[in-house]
Design an enzyme around this catalytic site. Structure first.
Site, PDB file in Angstrom:
ATOM      1  N   SER A  95       0.819  -1.175  -0.055  1.00 33.71           N
ATOM      2  CA  SER A  95       0.060   0.081   0.008  1.00 33.71           C
ATOM      3  C   SER A  95       0.862   1.214   0.055  1.00 33.71           C
ATOM      4  O   SER A  95       2.072   1.239   0.293  1.00 33.71           O
ATOM      5  CB  SER A  95      -0.936  -0.082   1.142  1.00 33.71           C
ATOM      6  OG  SER A  95      -1.656  -1.150   1.107  1.00 33.71           O
TER       7      SER A  95
HETATM    8  C1  LIG Z   1      -3.318  -4.428  -0.165  1.00 29.98           C
HETATM    9  S1  LIG Z   1      -2.655  -6.070  -0.103  1.00 29.98           S
HETATM   10  C2  LIG Z   1      -2.089  -5.947   1.742  1.00 29.98           C
HETATM   11  C3  LIG Z   1      -0.832  -5.190   1.883  1.00 29.98           C
HETATM   12  C4  LIG Z   1       0.070  -5.637   2.972  1.00 29.98           C
HETATM   13  N1  LIG Z   1      -0.568  -5.276   4.203  1.00 29.98           N
HETATM   14  C5  LIG Z   1       1.350  -5.322   2.621  1.00 29.98           C
HETATM   15  O1  LIG Z   1       2.109  -4.686   3.876  1.00 29.98           O
HETATM   16  O2  LIG Z   1       1.856  -5.200   1.749  1.00 29.98           O
HETATM   17  C6  LIG Z   1      -4.053  -7.110   0.216  1.00 29.98           C
HETATM   18  C7  LIG Z   1      -3.631  -8.655   0.533  1.00 29.98           C
HETATM   19  O3  LIG Z   1      -5.118  -9.086   1.117  1.00 29.98           O
HETATM   20  C8  LIG Z   1      -5.107 -10.435   0.586  1.00 29.98           C
HETATM   21  N2  LIG Z   1      -6.130 -11.037   0.715  1.00 29.98           N
HETATM   22  C9  LIG Z   1      -7.321 -11.107   0.042  1.00 29.98           C
HETATM   23  N3  LIG Z   1      -8.453 -11.507   0.287  1.00 29.98           N
HETATM   24  C10 LIG Z   1      -7.997 -12.365   1.428  1.00 29.98           C
HETATM   25  C11 LIG Z   1      -8.752 -13.124   2.376  1.00 29.98           C
HETATM   26  N4  LIG Z   1      -9.739 -13.390   2.454  1.00 29.98           N
HETATM   27  N5  LIG Z   1      -7.864 -13.567   3.562  1.00 29.98           N
HETATM   28  C12 LIG Z   1      -6.588 -13.075   3.582  1.00 29.98           C
HETATM   29  N6  LIG Z   1      -5.957 -12.586   2.867  1.00 29.98           N
HETATM   30  C13 LIG Z   1      -6.663 -11.877   1.987  1.00 29.98           C
HETATM   31  C14 LIG Z   1      -4.303 -10.381  -0.808  1.00 29.98           C
HETATM   32  O4  LIG Z   1      -3.942 -11.787  -1.330  1.00 29.98           O
HETATM   33  C15 LIG Z   1      -3.466  -9.338  -0.775  1.00 29.98           C
HETATM   34  O5  LIG Z   1      -2.071  -9.825  -0.519  1.00 29.98           O
END
Ligand SMILES: C[S@@+](CC[C@H](N)C(=O)[O-])C[C@H]1O[C@@H](n2cnc3c(N)ncnc32)[C@H](O)[C@@H]1O
Length: 371
Positions: A78
């Site tokens: 992000s």
């Molecule tokens: C915007 S990214 C997160 C950024 C992260 N916190 C970082 O520091 O890089 C969103 C993440 O949520 C994960 N995600 C999506 N749906 C999810 C779910 N149902 N449970 C867990 N993770 C999920 C995606 O695979 C993705 O890696």
């Protein structure tokens, strides 16, 4: 407020994969940027206050064949200043137990570890196994030791409960009951929350002893949706369009702009019109298409705005008249005194029911199975 670099104790470069994706608006394509073959561009992107796309299409490789499928970001790191704002809003303290949903690169988990210190605990849940493994490697190399779980974050992680803080870094339409159940009373849940209609709002909830949670909506955000809560759109074929009901709207240009603008009416329209995904596309300098999609009932509407012409044509298809519903919700917003997103309160009852409140008005938000 200090610069975001001073607010984030762990630099992000060590968490960013060697291959990242740069979106080119002119072509509507993603360009592959490699740290090895284009280090200047890779380092420039990593140093900027911008989100970085680290995975497309849930990791499915591009087959290299011509196709009209739009590639969709499915994991990212992000925007740093937003990460700093969210960590501040989460109010993480030394010793806290924190649950993060969406490990992504692991950078935010490292920042959380740094804030909770040696007496705290961070659990981070990532649904994508490849993304989770990369994060584990980067975290181990950085010397931080959160527990990274590969699972659907909708279930939370009961063995680590009770949590003082829960942070979703993918956006949601429904706050999982598990996150409330696994929080201690007085705990805080922070999530980008939004309806299908518009953009998300940074939403902070306090967990209460009766198993409910309540809070309010803050700044506007654009996050990728949690898997399981993604939105979808319809693309009617020409013969379906022939069958669509045609009418026109007498709404003025300013009203149309308010209907798609988060800070104006769009947040309220989303609260009033369930399961309605808004897309806005400028096809050229003179044409803007406002489309509404409900993939469940296969209902669809389009307003074709043409510069210099008015009123505009409306097409509506399927069992719902989505444009009429949005138009009615827009009138409601006007009559209610044009409430801004931060005037609403969101409550999640112990049974998971979501409701919103304005002074003197209160209604329940329908949730779909799987929300
Ligand atoms: C915007 S990214 C997160 C950024 C992260 N916190 C970082 O520091 O890089 C969103 C993440 O949520 C994960 N995600 C999506 N749906 C999810 C779910 N149902 N449970 C867990 N993770 C999920 C995606 O695979 C993705 O890696």
């Amino acid at each position: 407020m200090p610069d975001w670099r001073e607010r984030l104790a762990v630099p992000r470069a060590a968490f960013i994969p060697a291959v990242i994706w740069d979106y080119e608006p002119e072509t509507d394509e993603f360009t592959r940027i490699s740290r090895d073959s284009d280090p200047a561009r890779w380092h420039g992107m990593v140093a900027a206050d911008q989100p970085i796309t680290t995975q497309l299409d849930d990791g499915q490789p591009d087959d290299g064949q011509p196709h009209d499928r739009t590639r969709v970001p499915s994991s990212s790191c992000s925007q740093p200043s937003l990460v700093a704002d969210m960590l501040d809003a989460l109010d993480v303290r030394p010793g806290h137990r924190v649950l993060e949903i969406g490990t992504g690169t692991g950078w935010n988990a490292a920042l959380l570890c740094e804030r909770v210190g040696g007496t705290g605990q961070v659990v981070s849940v990532e649904i994508d196994p490849v993304v989770a493994d990369n994060a584990r490697r980067a975290l181990a190399a950085s010397g931080q030791a959160p527990l990274v779980i590969t699972a659907d974050g909708a279930a939370g992680y009961p063995p680590g409960a009770p949590y003082d803080r829960v942070l979703a870094t993918a956006s949601v339409r429904a706050i999982a009951r598990t996150w409330i159940e696994q929080s201690r009373p007085g705990g805080r849940i922070l999530a980008p929350w939004g309806t299908d209609y518009g953009e998300d709002a940074l939403t902070a909830l306090e967990v209460h002893a009766d198993g409910s949670a309540s809070g309010s909506f803050g700044q506007r955000l654009a996050f990728m949706r949690m898997r399981g809560q993604r939105r979808g759109f319809l693309d009617p074929a020409a013969d379906e369009l022939d069958d669509a009901e045609r009418s026109s709207t007498a709404r003025e240009p300013l009203e149309l702009f308010e209907m798609v603008d988060f800070s104006a009416a769009s947040f309220t329209i989303g609260l009033r019109v369930p399961d309605c995904y808004l897309t806005v596309e400028d096809t050229d300098d003179a044409h803007r298409l406002i489309e509404l999609h409900d993939i469940r009932s296969h209902s669809w509407a389009r307003v074709t705005m043409v510069r210099g012409e008015h009123p505009w044509t409306v097409h509506q298809l399927g069992p719902r008249r989505l444009w009429d519903e949005a138009d009615t919700a827009y009138s409601w917003w006007q009559d209610a005194g044009k409430p801004a997103p931060d005037q609403y309160e969101l409550t999640i009852a112990a049974d998971g029911a979501h409701s919103v409140r304005l002074p003197g008005r209160h209604w329940r938000l329908p949730l779909r199975p799987g929300s």
